[in-house]
Design a protein around this motif. Structure first.
Motif, PDB file in Angstrom:
ATOM      1  N   LEU A  26       0.752  -0.966  -0.088  1.00  0.00           N
ATOM      2  CA  LEU A  26      -0.343   0.448   0.211  1.00  0.00           C
ATOM      3  C   LEU A  26       1.033   1.385  -0.083  1.00  0.00           C
ATOM      4  O   LEU A  26       0.744   1.961  -0.828  1.00  0.00           O
ATOM      5  N   GLY A  27       1.367   1.414   1.732  1.00  0.00           N
ATOM      6  CA  GLY A  27       2.252   2.158   1.369  1.00  0.00           C
ATOM      7  C   GLY A  27       3.254   2.479  -0.101  1.00  0.00           C
ATOM      8  O   GLY A  27       3.637   3.699  -0.491  1.00  0.00           O
ATOM      9  N   VAL A  28       4.315   1.713  -1.208  1.00  0.00           N
ATOM     10  CA  VAL A  28       5.200   1.127  -1.509  1.00  0.00           C
ATOM     11  C   VAL A  28       4.616   1.399  -3.219  1.00  0.00           C
ATOM     12  O   VAL A  28       4.866   2.496  -3.464  1.00  0.00           O
ATOM     13  N   ASN A  29       3.031   1.018  -3.464  1.00  0.00           N
ATOM     14  CA  ASN A  29       2.485   1.710  -4.266  1.00  0.00           C
ATOM     15  C   ASN A  29       2.258   3.637  -4.200  1.00  0.00           C
ATOM     16  O   ASN A  29       2.123   4.325  -5.216  1.00  0.00           O
ATOM     17  N   GLN A  30       1.234   4.343  -2.829  1.00  0.00           N
ATOM     18  CA  GLN A  30       2.212   5.552  -3.035  1.00  0.00           C
ATOM     19  C   GLN A  30       3.793   6.169  -3.578  1.00  0.00           C
ATOM     20  O   GLN A  30       3.469   6.799  -4.243  1.00  0.00           O
ATOM     21  N   HIS A  31       4.627   5.662  -3.298  1.00  0.00           N
ATOM     22  CA  HIS A  31       5.973   5.895  -3.277  1.00  0.00           C
ATOM     23  C   HIS A  31       5.852   5.774  -5.047  1.00  0.00           C
ATOM     24  O   HIS A  31       6.380   6.773  -5.762  1.00  0.00           O
ATOM     25  N   MET A  32       5.669   4.896  -5.787  1.00  0.00           N
ATOM     26  CA  MET A  32       5.546   4.585  -7.174  1.00  0.00           C
ATOM     27  C   MET A  32       4.818   5.652  -7.942  1.00  0.00           C
ATOM     28  O   MET A  32       5.140   5.457  -8.954  1.00  0.00           O
ATOM     29  N   PHE A  33       3.573   6.020  -7.521  1.00  0.00           N
ATOM     30  CA  PHE A  33       3.187   6.994  -7.792  1.00  0.00           C
ATOM     31  C   PHE A  33       3.223   8.550  -8.455  1.00  0.00           C
ATOM     32  O   PHE A  33       3.764   9.180  -9.164  1.00  0.00           O
ATOM     33  N   LEU A  34       4.412   8.714  -7.278  1.00  0.00           N
ATOM     34  CA  LEU A  34       4.853   9.769  -6.748  1.00  0.00           C
ATOM     35  C   LEU A  34       6.534   9.786  -8.075  1.00  0.00           C
ATOM     36  O   LEU A  34       6.754  10.747  -8.319  1.00  0.00           O
ATOM     37  N   ALA A  35       7.383   8.250  -7.808  1.00  0.00           N
ATOM     38  CA  ALA A  35       7.920   8.165  -8.959  1.00  0.00           C
ATOM     39  C   ALA A  35       7.118   8.245 -10.394  1.00  0.00           C
ATOM     40  O   ALA A  35       8.461   8.746 -11.294  1.00  0.00           O
ATOM     41  N   ILE A  36       7.013   8.194 -10.735  1.00  0.00           N
ATOM     42  CA  ILE A  36       6.478   8.191 -12.248  1.00  0.00           C
ATOM     43  C   ILE A  36       5.238   9.728 -12.223  1.00  0.00           C
ATOM     44  O   ILE A  36       6.440  10.389 -13.950  1.00  0.00           O
ATOM     45  N   ASN A  37       5.629  10.237 -11.448  1.00  0.00           N
ATOM     46  CA  ASN A  37       5.140  11.615 -11.911  1.00  0.00           C
ATOM     47  C   ASN A  37       6.571  12.379 -11.698  1.00  0.00           C
ATOM     48  O   ASN A  37       7.060  13.105 -12.925  1.00  0.00           O
ATOM     49  N   VAL A  38       7.701  11.407 -11.035  1.00  0.00           N
ATOM     50  CA  VAL A  38       9.066  12.137 -11.661  1.00  0.00           C
ATOM     51  C   VAL A  38       9.803  12.245 -12.686  1.00  0.00           C
ATOM     52  O   VAL A  38      10.193  13.020 -13.359  1.00  0.00           O
ATOM     53  N   LEU A  39       9.633  10.673 -13.058  1.00  0.00           N
ATOM     54  CA  LEU A  39       9.865  10.791 -14.529  1.00  0.00           C
ATOM     55  C   LEU A  39       9.016  11.585 -15.367  1.00  0.00           C
ATOM     56  O   LEU A  39       9.738  11.750 -16.744  1.00  0.00           O
ATOM     57  N   ALA A  40       8.034  12.226 -15.577  1.00  0.00           N
ATOM     58  CA  ALA A  40       7.659  12.773 -16.109  1.00  0.00           C
ATOM     59  C   ALA A  40       7.539  14.153 -16.344  1.00  0.00           C
ATOM     60  O   ALA A  40       7.512  14.784 -17.255  1.00  0.00           O
TER      61      ALA A  40
END
Length: 302
Positions: free
Chosen positions: A30-44
């Motif tokens: 659950l927490g990891v998915n929040q970090h993954m969402f942020l990481a994709i926005n960093v890439l964007a």
């Protein structure tokens, strides 16, 4: 970095993500998915700033557009994920590209302020259209993403792999563009606008492509995130998300693919583990991010 080493690093990174997805208990994702969402926005954001040299504070707005548009369309056409999500991503990307062009007339400093306005306008539109979006109270999400034969896509583990797949697609697209003729034109626009103009490069049109790609990638992440959480509100797509994405991109280095993503995943996880510090956690987090910024600065000076 040599191409072979770069490919090996990417393969190792995504193999590690797959291992995390397979062997971590689902509830811990659950927490990891929040970090993954942020990481994709960093890439964007890396598409905008790393390739095109555009400072954007609108990534959260594009993620919010993707989330709200996908959720509202699924409420009317449940099960049409294969049409809705690509349509939302394409539409948001085109919108981002169109928004970018008039902003090109502004100076670099004003460009950041203009994207800040885009973010604030989107939040206020979501707050104002209370009958459609639920306003500040938010909106319950009743329908999940779904594929034919496979069925509904939900749960922590499935969402983790959706984010991983999206991150892999974004990484492939980023590298393909960076090493292409378009990437060289973007680098010319970023490094010397006058030299780019003298070479006949349409700066506004070229940078609109990278800005649009960044907007589309954020919209895709927002669509997955919106259906995953089961609830969306303007607060989830506030300016804080854009500022975090910018912070981790600066720490990792704009234009570099892996370091900003690793910075987001590692530092967010580390700061999450520091909750036991209580009130002093804010101070420690600030010191940690400050040290990371200094480390990134000195690394680039070498």
């Amino acid at each position: 970095m040599p191409a072979v080493s770069r490919k090996a690093s990417l393969a190792l990174f995504f193999a590690a993500l797959v291992a995390i997805g397979l062997f971590t208990p689902a509830h811990r994702l659950l927490g990891v998915n929040q970090h993954m969402f942020l990481a994709i926005n960093v890439l964007a954001l890396n598409f905008c700033l790393g390739l095109g040299g555009q400072i954007s504070l609108a990534q959260a707005a594009f993620a919010g557009i993707g989330a709200y548009a996908s959720v509202l369309l699924h409420a009317r056409f449940p099960g049409a994920t294969l049409v809705i999500v690509p349509g939302v991503v394409l539409g948001t990307g085109l919108l981002a590209g169109l928004v970018s062009r008039p902003m090109e007339r502004l100076g670099e400093g004003f460009l950041a302020m203009a994207t800040l306005c885009v973010s604030l306008v989107c939040v206020n539109v979501a707050l104002s259209l209370e009958g459609l979006t639920g306003g500040a109270a938010g909106l319950m999400v009743e329908h999940k993403l779904a594929l034919p034969v496979v069925g509904a896509l939900g749960g922590d583990r499935v969402t983790f792999f959706l984010f991983t797949l999206l991150l892999a697609l974004g990484a492939y697209l980023f590298l393909a563009i960076r090493d292409s003729r378009l990437g060289r034109a973007l680098a010319a626009c970023r490094d010397d606008r006058h030299a780019a103009s003298s070479l006949g490069i349409d700066r506004a049109a070229t940078r609109a492509v990278s800005f649009g790609l960044g907007g589309g990638l954020s919209a895709a992440a927002g669509a997955i995130h919106g259906h995953y959480t089961g609830f969306i509100s303007p607060e989830q797509f506030s300016l804080e998300l854009s500022l975090k994405a910018l912070l981790f991109l600066v720490i990792g280095g704009p234009g570099n693919l892996l370091r900003p993503i690793l910075a987001a995943l590692f530092l967010e996880t580390l700061m999450g583990w520091l909750q036991f510090l209580g009130e002093s956690r804010t101070l420690v987090n600030g010191l940690l991010l400050g040290a990371a910024l200094l480390a990134g600065y000195w690394r680039r000076r070498k």
